[in-house]
Design a protein around this motif. Structure first.
Motif, PDB file in Angstrom:
ATOM      1  N   ALA A  57       0.850  -1.186   0.000  1.00 46.54           N
ATOM      2  CA  ALA A  57       0.000   0.000   0.000  1.00 46.54           C
ATOM      3  C   ALA A  57       0.889   1.239   0.000  1.00 46.54           C
ATOM      4  O   ALA A  57       2.065   1.174   0.352  1.00 46.54           O
ATOM      5  CB  ALA A  57      -0.942   0.008   1.204  1.00 46.54           C
ATOM      6  N   GLU A  72      -1.306  -1.883  -5.415  1.00 45.36           N
ATOM      7  CA  GLU A  72      -1.752  -1.830  -4.026  1.00 45.36           C
ATOM      8  C   GLU A  72      -2.756  -2.952  -3.775  1.00 45.36           C
ATOM      9  O   GLU A  72      -3.602  -3.243  -4.606  1.00 45.36           O
ATOM     10  CB  GLU A  72      -2.396  -0.480  -3.726  1.00 45.36           C
ATOM     11  CG  GLU A  72      -1.400   0.664  -3.682  1.00 45.36           C
ATOM     12  CD  GLU A  72      -2.020   1.941  -3.168  1.00 45.36           C
ATOM     13  OE1 GLU A  72      -1.661   2.372  -2.059  1.00 45.36           O
ATOM     14  OE2 GLU A  72      -2.873   2.517  -3.877  1.00 45.36           O
ATOM     15  N   ALA A  93      -5.184   2.702   4.220  1.00 44.09           N
ATOM     16  CA  ALA A  93      -4.561   1.371   4.173  1.00 44.09           C
ATOM     17  C   ALA A  93      -5.484   0.323   4.771  1.00 44.09           C
ATOM     18  O   ALA A  93      -5.602  -0.801   4.259  1.00 44.09           O
ATOM     19  CB  ALA A  93      -3.224   1.397   4.909  1.00 44.09           C
ATOM     20  N   SER A 119      -8.274  -1.261  -5.436  1.00 44.94           N
ATOM     21  CA  SER A 119      -7.238  -1.817  -4.563  1.00 44.94           C
ATOM     22  C   SER A 119      -7.849  -2.696  -3.480  1.00 44.94           C
ATOM     23  O   SER A 119      -7.287  -3.738  -3.113  1.00 44.94           O
ATOM     24  CB  SER A 119      -6.427  -0.681  -3.929  1.00 44.94           C
ATOM     25  OG  SER A 119      -5.770   0.089  -4.919  1.00 44.94           O
TER      26      SER A 119
END
Length: 460
Positions: A56, A106, A179, A406
């Protein structure tokens, strides 16, 4: 007039680097070093009990590289240090990042000694950005990796990020929320993260609201008038009595009762959840869920669910917000090629692989079996993970994926990992990483060459 605020500004972004990056840049400038360099960013070893990391931070790296400039304030500050020549500072005024970046997407699981990202640019440019690139990939990968463990432990139940107030600064809280969301966390309590990143926000009430009222029941009743579809915090005084107040409220409000859950925030969460569930069910409130918080991490959540605790969701704060059991990664950004030639270190325990690379993930029957780290121009079996995300300083399509993309990737890629890697415990058999024969040969040749050169300079 100077500001003493620690909030980052556009001027600060150019200066968000270690001083030695700039002193090396000036030395490169004076020596005429302008050839292209390749730097690898990788983690030397996984933290204890981590079986994989979740990549990430790429989005922030690419945005930084596209917009990196030295404005007049930045130049004036560097001039005040009496370290840099006027000709070098004049050159910095026109600085633009013109390099290429290759990276794993990611949300991709990665392992030790694999390049998460490669920067290929004129050496001074690639050198300058080291600090920011490491900072962003390190922190967000650390946070995503911890959150992935929490999400796996929750076994499909909702997880909400409650960690903002105890994280290490405002920037950290925003980046962590991002994240966490990639890793599968469902929502955050951080309203700024919700606005800026589009992450769902979630929140209930604090004990102070209940304490501000003379009576717990009246506080519940008042809160529900304002927020009918809410979660009530029931442990300010006596948890089970708080649950009974919820039952009383349901009886009083009848069809207007719309409380969706109670929240347990202290005590023996497993036992309290079981007893609360019994009270709610006996009152016909089977649809009222139980949400738990209080110093939770993946181990605590696993223990609760192993004990059949009837908990439907978890608020996870400090332990996830600071990655309490593994607060850092042994991350490195190392020169692996300059002027078309491979470069390595021979330092004890800090060796690294030379040259531009590719990672091939070998999969069978829908499961990742092992990875091969190879030279970039090799054509091997498997799925290549490193992809071009920036060319000549401008991001490519692969570098413009959405946050939702992602998040979906992380879910898909983690599901492909062997089951042994998805446990909260370190696996007895780690994931296998191989090195291609061509890359091994290149490394051995460079080591021999460097050793011979060292011998040439030894006194006779």
């Amino acid at each position: 007039m100077s500001s003493h605020s620690s909030l980052i500004s556009k001027t600060d972004l150019a200066l968000f680097t270690d001083l030695y990056e700039l002193t090396m840049m000036q030395a490169y400038f004076e020596e005429g070093f302008e050839d292209r360099a390749v730097f690898d960013l990788f983690v030397r070893r996984l933290p204890c009990r981590r079986s994989f990391l979740l990549a990430a931070g790429l989005e922030d790296v690419l945005s930084y590289l596209e917009n990196l400039r030295f404005d007049d304030e930045a130049i004036a500050y560097l001039d005040s240090l009496s370290t840099f020549s006027s000709s070098f500072l004049d050159d910095l005024r026109g600085f633009r990042f013109t390099g290429d970046v290759y990276a794993v997407a990611e949300g991709t699981p990665v392992f030790a000694d694999q390049p998460i990202l490669e920067v290929e640019a004129p050496i001074a440019q690639a050198q300058l950005v080291e600090t920011f690139v490491m900072n962003q990939i390190h922190f967000q990968t650390l946070m995503a990796s911890k959150a992935a463990r929490v999400v796996q432990a929750a076994r499909g139940r909702s997880v909400v990020d409650f960690g903002t107030r105890r994280m290490h600064g405002t920037d950290a809280a925003l980046k962590a929320a991002r994240a966490f969301y990639i890793a599968g966390v469902d929502a955050t309590s951080n309203v700024a993260a919700g606005r800026r990143l589009g992450i769902p926000v979630s929140g209930t009430m604090a004990h102070s609201y209940v304490q501000a009222h003379e009576d717990e029941y009246e506080s519940f009743k008042a809160f529900c008038r304002v927020h009918p579809h809410t979660i009530l915090l029931v442990d300010t005084y006596d948890t089970l009595e708080g649950v009974r107040h919820v039952v009383r409220l349901a009886e009083e409000l009848g069809e207007d009762f719309d409380v969706r859950a109670i929240r347990l925030d202290s005590g023996d969460l497993g036992e309290l959840a079981r007893r609360s569930r019994s009270i709610l069910d006996q009152a016909g409130l089977e649809k009222v869920e139980i949400f738990a918080s209080s110093s939770l991490d993946e181990e605590a959540i696993s223990k609760l669910l192993d004990g059949q605790a009837p908990i439907d969701g978890f608020g996870v704060g400090t332990h996830m917000g600071v990655s309490e059991d593994a607060p850092y990664l042994d991350i490195a950004y190392k020169l692996v090629s300059y002027a078309g030639k491979g470069r390595i270190k021979l330092s004890t325990s800090k060796k690294h692989l030379p040259s531009r690379k590719q990672i091939f993930r070998i999969e069978k029957e829908g499961r990742s079996r092992y990875d091969v780290v190879a030279l970039r121009d090799e054509a091997l079996e498997g799925r290549p993970l490193l992809e071009p995300v920036m060319k000549s300083g401008r991001r490519l399509e692969a570098g413009a994926r959405s946050l939702e993309d992602s998040r979906r990737r992380a879910r898909r890629e983690i599901d492909r990992l062997p089951q042994r890697l998805r446990s909260a415990d370190a696996p007895e058999e780690p994931y296998e990483i191989r090195t291609s024969q061509a890359l091994e040969t290149a490394q051995e040749a460079l080591e021999e060459e460097l050793k011979e050169k060292q011998k040439e300079h030894l006194p006779t």
